[in-house]
Design an enzyme around this catalytic site. Structure first.
Site, mmCIF file in Angstrom:
data_model
loop_
_atom_site.group_PDB
_atom_site.id
_atom_site.type_symbol
_atom_site.label_atom_id
_atom_site.label_comp_id
_atom_site.label_asym_id
_atom_site.label_seq_id
_atom_site.Cartn_x
_atom_site.Cartn_y
_atom_site.Cartn_z
ATOM 1 N N HIS A 170 1.760 0.696 2.376
ATOM 2 C CA HIS A 170 0.828 -0.440 2.341
ATOM 3 C C HIS A 170 -0.067 -0.424 3.580
ATOM 4 O O HIS A 170 -1.265 -0.648 3.492
ATOM 5 C CB HIS A 170 1.592 -1.767 2.275
ATOM 6 C CG HIS A 170 2.406 -1.932 1.021
ATOM 7 N ND1 HIS A 170 1.889 -1.680 -0.231
ATOM 8 C CD2 HIS A 170 3.695 -2.319 0.819
ATOM 9 C CE1 HIS A 170 2.825 -1.911 -1.145
ATOM 10 N NE2 HIS A 170 3.935 -2.283 -0.526
ATOM 11 N N GLU A 203 -15.780 0.198 -18.525
ATOM 12 C CA GLU A 203 -15.413 1.616 -18.610
ATOM 13 C C GLU A 203 -14.165 1.819 -17.750
ATOM 14 O O GLU A 203 -14.114 1.345 -16.612
ATOM 15 C CB GLU A 203 -16.559 2.491 -18.080
ATOM 16 C CG GLU A 203 -17.819 2.435 -18.913
ATOM 17 C CD GLU A 203 -17.616 2.976 -20.328
ATOM 18 O OE1 GLU A 203 -16.813 3.908 -20.503
ATOM 19 O OE2 GLU A 203 -18.267 2.443 -21.249
ATOM 20 N N ASP A 241 -3.274 1.187 -6.563
ATOM 21 C CA ASP A 241 -1.863 1.393 -6.872
ATOM 22 C C ASP A 241 -1.335 2.685 -6.251
ATOM 23 O O ASP A 241 -2.066 3.664 -6.095
ATOM 24 C CB ASP A 241 -1.688 1.424 -8.406
ATOM 25 C CG ASP A 241 -0.231 1.262 -8.814
ATOM 26 O OD1 ASP A 241 0.560 0.727 -8.013
ATOM 27 O OD2 ASP A 241 0.114 1.664 -9.947
ATOM 28 N N SER A 286 -1.846 -3.935 -16.175
ATOM 29 C CA SER A 286 -0.971 -4.785 -15.358
ATOM 30 C C SER A 286 -1.528 -6.209 -15.173
ATOM 31 O O SER A 286 -1.554 -6.725 -14.045
ATOM 32 C CB SER A 286 -0.699 -4.134 -13.994
ATOM 33 O OG SER A 286 -0.120 -2.863 -14.156
ATOM 34 N N TRP A 317 3.535 6.860 -2.436
ATOM 35 C CA TRP A 317 2.924 7.680 -1.398
ATOM 36 C C TRP A 317 3.854 7.753 -0.188
ATOM 37 O O TRP A 317 4.116 8.827 0.353
ATOM 38 C CB TRP A 317 1.574 7.069 -1.000
ATOM 39 C CG TRP A 317 0.801 7.832 0.030
ATOM 40 C CD1 TRP A 317 -0.104 8.828 -0.197
ATOM 41 C CD2 TRP A 317 0.853 7.651 1.460
ATOM 42 N NE1 TRP A 317 -0.612 9.283 1.003
ATOM 43 C CE2 TRP A 317 -0.041 8.569 2.030
ATOM 44 C CE3 TRP A 317 1.570 6.796 2.309
ATOM 45 C CZ2 TRP A 317 -0.254 8.672 3.401
ATOM 46 C CZ3 TRP A 317 1.373 6.902 3.679
ATOM 47 C CH2 TRP A 317 0.463 7.826 4.207
ATOM 48 N N SER A 361 -0.386 -9.081 -7.308
ATOM 49 C CA SER A 361 -0.363 -9.755 -8.613
ATOM 50 C C SER A 361 0.664 -10.884 -8.627
ATOM 51 O O SER A 361 1.565 -10.931 -7.773
ATOM 52 C CB SER A 361 -0.030 -8.746 -9.714
ATOM 53 O OG SER A 361 1.337 -8.381 -9.645
ATOM 54 N N ASN A 382 3.949 -9.464 -8.665
ATOM 55 C CA ASN A 382 4.416 -8.883 -7.405
ATOM 56 C C ASN A 382 5.281 -9.857 -6.596
ATOM 57 O O ASN A 382 6.011 -9.441 -5.690
ATOM 58 C CB ASN A 382 3.243 -8.396 -6.537
ATOM 59 C CG ASN A 382 2.546 -7.167 -7.086
ATOM 60 O OD1 ASN A 382 1.341 -6.972 -6.889
ATOM 61 N ND2 ASN A 382 3.285 -6.303 -7.788
ATOM 62 N N TRP A 383 5.227 -11.152 -6.939
ATOM 63 C CA TRP A 383 6.125 -12.113 -6.279
ATOM 64 C C TRP A 383 7.578 -11.798 -6.594
ATOM 65 O O TRP A 383 8.486 -12.297 -5.926
ATOM 66 C CB TRP A 383 5.814 -13.553 -6.694
ATOM 67 C CG TRP A 383 4.522 -14.099 -6.157
ATOM 68 C CD1 TRP A 383 3.433 -14.479 -6.879
ATOM 69 C CD2 TRP A 383 4.179 -14.347 -4.779
ATOM 70 N NE1 TRP A 383 2.429 -14.936 -6.040
ATOM 71 C CE2 TRP A 383 2.863 -14.865 -4.747
ATOM 72 C CE3 TRP A 383 4.857 -14.164 -3.560
ATOM 73 C CZ2 TRP A 383 2.211 -15.211 -3.556
ATOM 74 C CZ3 TRP A 383 4.199 -14.511 -2.374
ATOM 75 C CH2 TRP A 383 2.903 -15.031 -2.381
#
Ligand code: IPE
Ligand code: IPE
Ligand code: MG
Length: 249
Positions: free
Chosen positions: A38, A208, A21, A197, A26, A66, A69-70
């Site tokens: 990306h 963990e 993510d 998410s 960024w 995901s 994300n569509w």
């Protein structure tokens, strides 16, 4: 001592899952378009994949796209899909060099045909590799996966193949897309967000959790090593008490 040498090879997690993510933020911080983030994230994918394979991790699952994300802007989705096609092509070499087998996890029917073809091509090319298994979660969401499992179970019950009395956790797991993959031992999320998410909800019951405060394009091998070292210092109790774990009871 180098960070890599601090890792106990006998206590490696079998399965590492990563929520990659922070690409967009960024890029934005650098005054660039999200897509640039990306693109730069591909280098991190290569680094982490290599680091995991070199250490001897058996399964690495990367959350790349995901179901939710569509809902992003069309231009971003199509840029991501093109990037997937070119990355699959360019990185097949990395997979072959590192003896890595590729698998995909998700609602692949929703992917554009070029992406599906590219995926199948790389999956086929790497199918004979015997090292790490790299699982790309694409067009994936855990609720979608679990709902599908429930539907398949209902159909098997209706057709008489399955007795409702026999449905336990083991049987349920067999209906998930990950039926052949052990649950993740550690889940890493980058970018400083503390959420799941909709990723592998069933499978991470006892994983963990480890959070990296860097955006994905800045993530390097050393960050991966740090996560593994941290993991190795934890005590996984699975509901028991510490003494039971130490005495192996
Ligand atoms: C992760 O980075 C990549 C995908 C979800 C495809 P993001 O695109 O979510 O970047 P941020 O979180 O908006 O910074
Ligand atoms: C999760 O990242 C999905 C992937 C990394 C592929 P998102 O950036 O989509 O997650 P949210 O929506 O911020 O929770
Ligand atoms: Mg994000």
């Amino acid at each position: 001592m180098e960070m890599k040498d601090q890792i106990d090879k006998k206590k490696l997690p079998v399965h590492v899952a990563v929520i990659m993510d922070g690409n967009g933020r960024w890029a934005k911080e650098k005054g660039q378009h999200r897509i640039f983030g990306h693109q730069q994230g591909v280098k991190s994918v290569r680094e982490i994949t290599e680091a995991a394979a070199e250490l001897g991790i058996r399964y690495l699952t990367l959350f790349a796209f995901s179901t939710e994300n569509w809902n992003r802007p069309k231009e971003e989705i199509s840029a991501l899909m093109s990037l997937l096609v070119t990355t699959l092509k360019s990185e097949t070499k990395t997979l072959m060099n590192n003896n890595i087998r590729l698998e995909a996890l998700g609602n692949l029917d929703l992917l554009p045909v070029q992406v599906r073809d590219g995926l199948n091509e790389t999956i086929n090319k790497t199918s004979g590799n015997t090292g790490m298994i790299l699982v790309l979660a694409l067009s994936y969401s855990a609720r979608w996966e679990i709902t599908n499992a429930a539907r398949k179970i209902a159909m098997d019950v209706r057709s008489g193949k399955l007795n409702p009395k026999d449905i336990d956790e083991q049987v349920f797991s067999q209906y998930l897309l990950t039926h052949h993959i052990p649950d993740p031992d550690i889940l890493i999320r980058t970018s400083g967000e503390y959420r799941i998410s909709n990723f592998l909800l069933w499978q991470i019951a006892y994983a963990e959790l480890y959070f990296v405060h860097k955006y994905w394009p800045d993530v390097r091998k050393s960050d991966f090593y740090r996560a593994i070292i941290d993991y190795q210092q934890r005590e996984r109790r699975f509901g028991k008490i510490s003494e039971q774990i130490q005495l192996n009871l």
